[in-house]
Design an enzyme around this catalytic site. Structure first.
Site, PDB file in Angstrom:
ATOM      1  N   HIS A 132       0.874  -1.181   0.000  1.00  0.00           N
ATOM      2  CA  HIS A 132       0.000   0.000   0.000  1.00  0.00           C
ATOM      3  C   HIS A 132       0.912   1.232   0.000  1.00  0.00           C
ATOM      4  CE1 HIS A 132      -2.848   2.928   1.768  1.00  0.00           C
ATOM      5  NE2 HIS A 132      -3.813   2.094   1.421  1.00  0.00           N
ATOM      6  N   ASP A 209       2.780  -4.651   8.190  1.00  0.00           N
ATOM      7  CA  ASP A 209       1.588  -3.831   7.985  1.00  0.00           C
ATOM      8  C   ASP A 209       0.378  -4.761   8.138  1.00  0.00           C
ATOM      9  OD1 ASP A 209      -0.645  -2.634   6.894  1.00  0.00           O
ATOM     10  OD2 ASP A 209       0.348  -1.895   5.095  1.00  0.00           O
ATOM     11  N   GLN A 212      -4.808  -5.106   6.867  1.00  0.00           N
ATOM     12  CA  GLN A 212      -5.824  -6.008   6.311  1.00  0.00           C
ATOM     13  C   GLN A 212      -5.871  -7.359   7.007  1.00  0.00           C
ATOM     14  OE1 GLN A 212      -8.091  -5.243   4.064  1.00  0.00           O
ATOM     15  NE2 GLN A 212      -7.290  -3.233   3.565  1.00  0.00           N
ATOM     16  N   LYS A 235     -10.930  -0.995  10.121  1.00  0.00           N
ATOM     17  CA  LYS A 235     -11.071  -2.141   9.224  1.00  0.00           C
ATOM     18  C   LYS A 235     -11.549  -3.372  10.003  1.00  0.00           C
ATOM     19  CE  LYS A 235      -7.558  -0.357   6.089  1.00  0.00           C
ATOM     20  NZ  LYS A 235      -8.295   0.162   4.935  1.00  0.00           N
ATOM     21  N   CYS A 373      -4.644   2.417  -3.806  1.00  0.00           N
ATOM     22  CA  CYS A 373      -3.395   2.893  -3.180  1.00  0.00           C
ATOM     23  C   CYS A 373      -2.254   1.904  -3.367  1.00  0.00           C
ATOM     24  CB  CYS A 373      -3.582   3.200  -1.684  1.00  0.00           C
ATOM     25  SG  CYS A 373      -4.679   4.575  -1.390  1.00  0.00           S
TER      26      CYS A 373
HETATM   27  N1  PLP Z   1      -1.896  -0.809   4.514  1.00  0.00           N
HETATM   28  C1  PLP Z   1      -2.849  -1.514   3.907  1.00  0.00           C
HETATM   29  C2  PLP Z   1      -2.536  -2.869   3.395  1.00  0.00           C
HETATM   30  C3  PLP Z   1      -4.123  -0.979   3.762  1.00  0.00           C
HETATM   31  O1  PLP Z   1      -5.071  -1.686   3.150  1.00  0.00           O
HETATM   32  C4  PLP Z   1      -4.391   0.297   4.279  1.00  0.00           C
HETATM   33  C5  PLP Z   1      -5.709   0.928   4.077  1.00  0.00           C
HETATM   34  O2  PLP Z   1      -6.435   0.615   3.164  1.00  0.00           O
HETATM   35  C6  PLP Z   1      -3.361   0.987   4.919  1.00  0.00           C
HETATM   36  C7  PLP Z   1      -2.120   0.405   5.026  1.00  0.00           C
HETATM   37  C8  PLP Z   1      -3.585   2.333   5.515  1.00  0.00           C
HETATM   38  O3  PLP Z   1      -4.500   2.241   6.556  1.00  0.00           O
HETATM   39  P1  PLP Z   1      -5.122   3.566   7.201  1.00  0.00           P
HETATM   40  O4  PLP Z   1      -5.664   4.365   6.057  1.00  0.00           O
HETATM   41  O5  PLP Z   1      -6.170   3.059   8.122  1.00  0.00           O
HETATM   42  O6  PLP Z   1      -4.010   4.264   7.891  1.00  0.00           O
END
Ligand code: PLP
Length: 415
Positions: A132, A209, A212, A235, A373
């Site tokens: 991401h 990370d 998900q 999430k 993203c």
């Molecule tokens: N990493 C992954 C794999 C994500 O799917 C997301 C959000 O969609 C993020 C990071 C960023 O999360 P947040 O926007 O809640 O900070």
């Protein structure tokens, strides 16, 4: 509270579960809502919404420094979330649970503190093709500032990491590996334990990370042996604006502070400031009290149903959706990893994902379209974006049938 009938035996009564989510009874464009954008953010059960209202109507106060009743009640509720989060990911101690705004802030916190302290010119940071943007940009900025090098693990056509290539990238120059646990665009579950073991052999630190993964998988940060783990409440049926950064204690202790302000200090004079102990050292200013409190309710909700039951249900949806979608001519599923969570990303020849998304919305079906993203990942597959349907505990096979009908009609209109 969740009715006991909802979680009897091994079976999940999805219709009873749905009753906990008031938004699911609304209509969109005159049709019952079908919500398949759970990887972006999940819907919230009434208990979570009530927890927010209860705080604001019953004991709204700033936390930690007040001695009056409301402040004590708010502080106790806020800190209970830390205990629940500690158990949720099996951290060894509550001091290792740092509240952040979410995954993005957690990763940035590590980049700005640990990263700036430890990364030097010529050092290498490894990420993967399926990251991401939140797990790309902070490291790019750091590499640029420090003259360090960003290396990228390639993937195969099914959307799985090429582990041999990863091992080839590792060297004593590798200082950090920052890897997504579950891809938000492909659903791929990465073998984080193996990735961490290999990274530790060359002395690198690993950030996972978990944006998900935390809602689907059992997370045990001690077993995983990650050095940092970041996730977001929104999430996993919780509110937006709150998340957790977990870190190994010796790392968190040795890291410089992130933001300065109230709460993160022990003593301030114009000559010198001494910083607070963990976890408060990283929690400057008035935190997001209401959402933090309701975050506990969300984790309790998930625990009460049980992740195993949720997983079983979601896996059935994944298998069913994959079978059904593959019948649509010209539809190509992007991401066919052997280990996947409940998410299907796809592309339909000669159509644009955006057009499909609009036509589905006209039928009350919410999917995400675009690059999610993960622009470098879309580039890898040579497409502008995908249509992504991501499933949660409250989704049903009937809803998947509606998606399939909606797609068939959309394709007919567009081609
Ligand atoms: N990493 C992954 C794999 C994500 O799917 C997301 C959000 O969609 C993020 C990071 C960023 O999360 P947040 O926007 O809640 O900070």
């Amino acid at each position: 509270m969740i009715k006991s009938a909802t979680i009897q035996n091994d079976l999940l009564d999805v219709y009873a579960i749905r009753e906990h989510f008031p938004i699911l009874s609304r209509e969109v464009k005159g049709k019952p809502l079908v919500y398949f954008d759970n990887a972006a953010t999940s819907q919230k059960p009434q208990v979570v919404i009530d927890a927010l209202t209860d705080y604001y109507t019953g004991y709204n106060a700033n936390i930690h420094r007040g001695i009056h009743t409301l402040a004590e009640e708010a502080t106790a509720a806020f800190e209970k979330t830390r205990d629940t989060a500690q158990q949720f990911i099996n951290a060894a101690s509550r001091e290792q649970i740092i509240f952040t705004r979410g995954t993005t802030e957690g990763i940035n916190l590590v980049a700005y503190t640990w990263g700036r302290q430890n990364i030097k010119a010529g050092d290498e940071i490894i990420i993967s093709t399926m990251e991401h943007h939140s797990n790309i940009v902070p490291w790019q900025v750091l590499c640029e500032e420090k003259n360090a090098i960003l290396k990228v693990i390639p993937i195969n056509d099914d959307g799985e990491l090429l582990m041999d290539e990863y091992e080839k990238l590792l060297s004593p120059k590798t200082k950090l590996v920052s890897i997504v646990h579950v891809s938000n665009s492909l659903g791929t579950v990465n073998p984080v334990k193996k990735i961490i073991e290999a990274a530790h052999k060359v002395g690198a630190v690993v950030l996972v990370d978990g944006a998900q993964s935390t809602v689907h998988l059992d997370i045990d940060v001690q077993k995983m042996d990650c050095d940092f783990f970041a996730f977001s409440a929104h999430k996993l049926y919780g509110p937006t604006g709150i998340g957790v950064l977990y870190g190994k204690k010796h790392l968190l202790e040795s890291m410089p502070v992130f933001q300065g302000g109230g709460e993160m200090i022990k003593e301030v004079s114009f000559e010198k400031t001494t910083f607070n102990d963990l976890p408060y050292k990283f929690e400057a200013g008035t935190p997001n009290i209401a959402d933090t409190i309701a975050f506990k309710t969300a984790m309790d909700f998930v625990n009460k149903i049980g992740k195993e039951k949720i997983r079983k249900h979601e896996h059935e949806l994944l298998v069913y959706a994959t079978d059904q979608l593959e019948q649509i001519s010209g539809l190509r599923i992007i991401g066919k990893a052997k280990e996947k969570t409940s998410l299907v990303s796809f592309f339909i020849d000669k159509t644009h994902p955006q057009d499909i998304g609009i036509l589905l919305d006209n039928r009350g079906i919410a999917v995400r379209t675009g690059h999610h993203c993960t622009q470098p990942l879309m580039h890898r597959f040579g497409i502008p974006g995908t249509i992504r349907a991501s499933f949660a505990v409250y989704n049903t096979k009937e809803e998947i049938d509606q998606l399939v009908v909606g797609l068939q009609k959309a394709v007919k209109m567009l081609l």
